[in-house]
Design an enzyme around this catalytic site. Structure first.
Site, PDB file in Angstrom:
ATOM      1  CG  HIS A   1      -2.548  -0.798  -2.358  1.00 57.03           C
ATOM      2  ND1 HIS A   1      -3.462  -0.128  -1.629  1.00 57.03           N
ATOM      3  CD2 HIS A   1      -2.195  -0.756  -1.340  1.00 57.03           C
ATOM      4  CE1 HIS A   1      -4.010  -0.324  -0.858  1.00 57.03           C
ATOM      5  NE2 HIS A   1      -3.098  -0.350   0.044  1.00 57.03           N
TER       6      HIS A   1
ATOM      7  CB  CYS B   1      -1.096  -9.892  16.199  1.00 50.62           C
ATOM      8  SG  CYS B   1      -1.290  -8.073  16.118  1.00 50.62           S
TER       9      CYS B   1
ATOM     10  CD  GLU C   1      -5.557 -14.015  13.617  1.00 49.87           C
ATOM     11  OE1 GLU C   1      -6.356 -13.763  12.059  1.00 49.87           O
ATOM     12  OE2 GLU C   1      -6.412 -15.104  14.106  1.00 49.87           O
ATOM     13  CB  SER C   2      -3.420  -7.355  12.447  1.00 51.72           C
ATOM     14  OG  SER C   2      -2.825  -6.902  13.479  1.00 51.72           O
TER      15      SER C   2
ATOM     16  CB  SER D   1      -6.845  -0.855  -3.741  1.00 51.54           C
ATOM     17  OG  SER D   1      -5.873  -0.006  -3.273  1.00 51.54           O
TER      18      SER D   1
END
Lengths: 161, 161
Positions: free
Chosen positions: B68, B83, B62-63, B55
């Protein structure tokens, strides 16, 4: 860990901007949300932005919870992705209260690919507010909104099938 | 940073299981994907599971990008949420090649809440494979699949509106 999962994408609107800009509080809320969802925290990372805003992720054994906040808009974009028996709805309740969100827009997607068949399915898309719930049905004809009385959303919302 | 974003949820199927279980390689791929998407990396965290699976999350200005992996199923669940002017499609191309995925199922969701109107919109849902692309149209009548020749998916896929 099972390879099938449930993913809630949530837009929290009209939140308390002071909460949205408090890194320690946001981290505490997200870790509480992970516990409420009955998941096991592996690690977490939270980062403040200048002049405002927080990004953070809690990696859980069952996938992850992420948050990005825009205090200037009273807005947070959140993802609860849990595999196995995690309960992302419980995480949503913790965040909704903690952020003091007046409105929550929720898209619920099933995930998990083992066969060649399409794995993802949008199960529901709705808005929760003080006025009740509005379900957004996406269809080839466009989006049709239906407002309903306040009930647990899992029992009433089902779109796309 | 703009509060409007684009979120690609991707299921990579029939991947190379050795790649899926190589923590350093997965981290390198995810960071390369972030750069290809023209985003700025803030931090990243990657965690191996026993007996297998990885993971990891790359937090970007930007986010975020998350992954996973389930080597035992040749499967990876990935999210590219950007974003501003990020290009999640470019990140997808890097991952598809790097994981050696024979099939990619992609759900494309617009996000970003400033008004009270619903912010999220499922723009497209499709599967890319060696046979071309299959678009999954969700509607009130169920899911209708349409298989088309291989073209860049952004030009042809639009469902739900």
């Amino acid at each position: 860990m099972k390879a099938t999962g449930r993913h809630l994408l949530v837009e929290y609107k009209n939140c308390n901007p002071l909460v949205l800009n408090d890194r320690l509080l946001i981290e505490e809320l997200m870790r509480s949300a992970a516990k409420a969802a009955d998941t096991t925290i592996v690690t977490s990372v939270f980062h403040p932005f200048f002049p405002q805003g927080i990004s953070g992720v809690v990696v859980i054994e069952e996938s992850h919870l992420s948050i990005h906040t825009w205090p200037e808009y009273g807005y947070a974009a959140v993802d609860f992705f849990t595999c196995g028996d995690g309960l992302p709805e419980k995480a949503h309740e913790v965040l909704k209260q903690g952020l003091e969100a007046k409105t929550s827009e929720i898209m619920f997607v099933n995930r998990g690919a083992i066969s060649e068949e399409p794995a993802m399915e949008m199960v529901s898309h709705l808005t929760e507010s003080e006025q009740g719930q509005t379900i957004h049905f996406s269809s080839l004809r466009g989006v049709e909104d239906v407002t309903v009385e306040d009930k647990p959303f899992r029992k009433i919302a089902r779109a796309g099938k």
